[in-house]
Design an enzyme around this catalytic site. Structure first.
Site, PDB file in Angstrom:
ATOM      1  N   LYS A  53       5.353  -4.253  -3.298  1.00  0.00           N
ATOM      2  CA  LYS A  53       5.067  -5.683  -3.199  1.00  0.00           C
ATOM      3  C   LYS A  53       3.571  -5.950  -3.270  1.00  0.00           C
ATOM      4  O   LYS A  53       3.115  -6.851  -3.982  1.00  0.00           O
ATOM      5  CB  LYS A  53       5.655  -6.231  -1.901  1.00  0.00           C
ATOM      6  CG  LYS A  53       5.363  -7.694  -1.602  1.00  0.00           C
ATOM      7  CD  LYS A  53       4.127  -7.917  -0.734  1.00  0.00           C
ATOM      8  CE  LYS A  53       4.258  -7.312   0.628  1.00  0.00           C
ATOM      9  NZ  LYS A  53       3.068  -7.592   1.482  1.00  0.00           N
ATOM     10  N   LYS A  84      -7.995  -6.381   1.700  1.00  0.00           N
ATOM     11  CA  LYS A  84      -6.762  -5.640   1.961  1.00  0.00           C
ATOM     12  C   LYS A  84      -6.047  -5.309   0.661  1.00  0.00           C
ATOM     13  O   LYS A  84      -5.507  -4.209   0.477  1.00  0.00           O
ATOM     14  CB  LYS A  84      -5.843  -6.455   2.885  1.00  0.00           C
ATOM     15  CG  LYS A  84      -4.474  -5.821   3.135  1.00  0.00           C
ATOM     16  CD  LYS A  84      -4.580  -4.481   3.846  1.00  0.00           C
ATOM     17  CE  LYS A  84      -3.232  -3.802   3.994  1.00  0.00           C
ATOM     18  NZ  LYS A  84      -2.301  -4.513   4.887  1.00  0.00           N
TER      19      LYS A  84
END
Length: 296
Positions: free
Chosen positions: A238, A170
Site C-alpha cells: 500500500k 515516511k
C-alpha cells in the site's frame, strides 16, 4: 489533558499503552472492540464511535491502515472532525500520502481546529519499547503542544516542515525499505541458484555495506520461515502504491518502485499479505508467482 486514540492495531495498541504508562487517560475507539480490551480500565474507556470520542478529548491520535480508513473516521457518518472541541488538535500517525495529509489539514483548519501529520518508523517491538521515530509535518507551536506526548511513544522527533512533510519523509523511507527488502530477496535467490548456501549468503551479505542494516533484523524470520507480522506485507505494498501515486502527482518517475510494488502485489495474491513484509523472501524463493501470471 484528555487524549483520544483511534486505531489499535499492531502499532496503535502499543503506542496507546505507552501513553497510559505515563499516566495519561485515554478514550479509545477501534472498529473491533476486542483489540481495545487490554487497554480498558482506570486509564482507558471505550467510545462507541469516533464522533462520541471527539467530544471528550483535547488531543486525538489516529493510527489507521490507509487514507480511506482515516477519511472515514474523520469525515464519515460518525466521523470525529465535526465533533472535536474548539482548538482541539488532531495528530495523524497513519502512513498516508502527502496530498491526503494536506487535504486533511485544510479540512481541519476550516473547522478552526489544529492538525499534525506525524507518521512513525519502527516495528512492533520498537513501538512496544517506546523507541519510535516521529516524522512531523506541522507548525512549531502545534508540535511543541504535543512533543511530550510523542516522547511517551518514541525517542526521536524530526520536524520535517509544514503539513504533509512528515508524511513525505515516511513515504521516502518506506520506499527504501520495500525496495531494499525485495532486492535482497532476489540476490539471495540468485546466490542459492548458483550453489551458495543460505548460511554463507546471510553471514557474508549482512556484514557488507551493500546491505541495508535493517535486513539483519529480518534474518531470523527468513531462516525460520516464521513471518509473524511486525509490518504486514499488504501495508508495505500500500505504501509503495501511494508513493507511485504521489510521484505521478509530482511529475517524478519511479521505475524501480513501480515494478517492486507489483512484486509485492503478486506476493499478496500468493497468500503472503498478512505476513511480515520480509515474506517477500519466501515468495522469491518459491516460484516467483509464475502460476499467478501464467496463461490460463
Amino acid at each position: 489533558m484528555k487524549i483520544g486514540f483511534i486505531g489499535l492495531g499492531i502499532m496503535g495498541s502499543r503506542m496507546a499503552a505507552n501513553l497510559q504508562k505515563h499516566g495519561y487517560s485515554l478514550v479509545l475507539f477501534n472498529r473491533t472492540r476486542d483489540k481495545a480490551e487490554p487497554l480498558l480500565g482506570p486509564c482507558g474507556t471505550f467510545s462507541d464511535s469516533p464522533a462520541k470520542l471527539a467530544q471528550q478529548v483535547d488531543v486525538l491520535f489516529t493510527m489507521l491502515a490507509h487514507p480511506d480508513a482515516v477519511e472515514q473516521a474523520a469525515l464519515g457518518a460518525n466521523g470525529f472532525l465535526n465533533h472535536l472541541r474548539p482548538n482541539a488538535l488532531w495528530v495523524d500517525c497513519s502512513s498516508v500520502n502527502p496530498s491526503f495529509s494536506q487535504k486533511m489539514a485544510a479540512e481541519t483548519a476550516s473547522r478552526r481546529l489544529r492538525f499534525v501529520d506525524a507518521p512513525v518508523t519502527g516495528s512492533a517491538p520498537v513501538a512496544a519499547e517506546a523507541k519510535l521515530t516521529f516524522w512531523v509535518g506541522a507548525n512549531e507551536v502545534d508540535l511543541e503542544a504535543i512533543r511530550s506526548l510523542l516522547l511517551c511513544m518514541g525517542n526521536k522527533i524530526v520536524h520535517a516542515g509544514g503539513h504533509g512533510m512528515g508524511t513525505s519523509m515516511k513515504m521516502v523511507i518506506n520506499l527504501l525499505l520495500g525496495n531494499a527488502m525485495a532486492a535482497f530477496a532476489e540476490a539471495m535467490e540468485l546466490g542459492q541458484g548458483l550453489g551458495l548456501s543460505q548460511k554463507m549468503l546471510f553471514d557474508s551479505l549482512l556484514s557488507t555495506p551493500t546491505v541495508a542494516p535493517f535486513l539483519a533484523l529480518k534474518r531470523e524470520k527468513m531462516e525460520t520461515g516464521n513471518y509473524a507480522a511486525e509490518f504486514p506485507l499488504r501495508w508495505m505494498q500500500k505504501d509503495m502504491q501511494l508513493a507511485s501515486a504521489s510521484a505521478y502527482e509530482s511529475g517524478v518517475a519511479l521505475p524501480l518502485t513501480n515494478v517492486t510494488k507489483e512484486i509485492y502485489r503478486l506476493a499478496m495474491r500468493g497468500g503472503h499479505e498478512t505476513k511480515d513484509f520480509s515474506a517477500i523472501y519466501e515468495f522469491a524463493m518459491g516460484d516467483n508467482g509464475k502460476e499467478l501470471i501464467a496463461p490460463r
